[in-house]
Design a protein around this motif. Sequence first.
Motif, short mmCIF file in Angstrom:
data_model
loop_
_atom_site.label_atom_id
_atom_site.label_comp_id
_atom_site.label_asym_id
_atom_site.label_seq_id
_atom_site.Cartn_x
_atom_site.Cartn_y
_atom_site.Cartn_z
N LYS A 51 13.48 -72.93 -7.49
CA LYS A 51 12.68 -72.01 -8.30
C LYS A 51 13.60 -70.88 -8.77
O LYS A 51 14.21 -70.19 -7.97
N ILE A 52 13.70 -70.70 -10.10
CA ILE A 52 14.63 -69.73 -10.69
C ILE A 52 13.87 -68.79 -11.61
O ILE A 52 13.01 -69.21 -12.38
N ILE A 64 20.54 -75.13 -15.54
CA ILE A 64 20.90 -76.37 -14.84
C ILE A 64 22.42 -76.45 -14.68
O ILE A 64 22.92 -76.89 -13.63
N ASP A 65 23.16 -76.00 -15.67
CA ASP A 65 24.62 -76.00 -15.58
C ASP A 65 25.09 -75.06 -14.46
O ASP A 65 26.04 -75.36 -13.73
N ASN A 87 7.82 -78.89 -14.57
CA ASN A 87 7.04 -77.81 -15.19
C ASN A 87 6.17 -78.37 -16.30
O ASN A 87 6.46 -78.16 -17.48
N PRO A 88 5.09 -79.07 -15.94
CA PRO A 88 4.22 -79.57 -17.02
C PRO A 88 3.59 -78.40 -17.75
O PRO A 88 3.43 -77.32 -17.20
N ASN A 89 3.28 -78.58 -18.98
CA ASN A 89 2.66 -77.54 -19.83
C ASN A 89 3.61 -76.41 -20.16
O ASN A 89 3.17 -75.33 -20.53
N ARG A 99 9.99 -64.85 -15.83
CA ARG A 99 9.06 -65.82 -15.27
C ARG A 99 9.85 -66.81 -14.43
O ARG A 99 11.03 -67.03 -14.66
N TYR A 100 9.18 -67.41 -13.47
CA TYR A 100 9.82 -68.38 -12.59
C TYR A 100 9.49 -69.79 -13.06
O TYR A 100 8.35 -70.09 -13.42
N TYR A 101 10.51 -70.65 -13.03
CA TYR A 101 10.37 -72.06 -13.38
C TYR A 101 11.09 -72.89 -12.33
O TYR A 101 12.00 -72.39 -11.64
N PHE A 102 10.70 -74.15 -12.22
CA PHE A 102 11.36 -75.08 -11.30
C PHE A 102 12.45 -75.84 -12.04
O PHE A 102 12.22 -76.34 -13.14
#
Length: 107
Positions: A51-52, A64-65, A87-89, A99-102
């Motif tokens: 989670k970033i 990702i890099d 992260n669907p949607n 914001r945090y995303y996987f």
Amino acid sequence: MRKTIITIVIILFFISLYKDLTIGTPISSNINQKKDNSVTAVNNKSFDIVKIKINPGDTVITVIDRLNPELNSYDIELLLKDFSELNPNVDPNALMVNRYYFFPKYN
């Protein structure tokens, strides 16, 4: 006139509050099924989930890099597909700052 409008707004607020507390909002079972399906699909892959928090200027590829410095070459379509599964949607081309995303951390 102003008192009447304020009274009507207050009455509508209490009516909506009452209905929300007594009836509630039904939780769709489809949402839980989508989460379960994506987790099982993701668990079969060879990466960990991280989670970033997004900073200004970050993109899916740059994050990702940063997470996977050992990757010499990669398939951008596969990276975007893995991100979308986690992260669907979420539009991978329009990440929102703070914001945090996987993200996938490949093994």
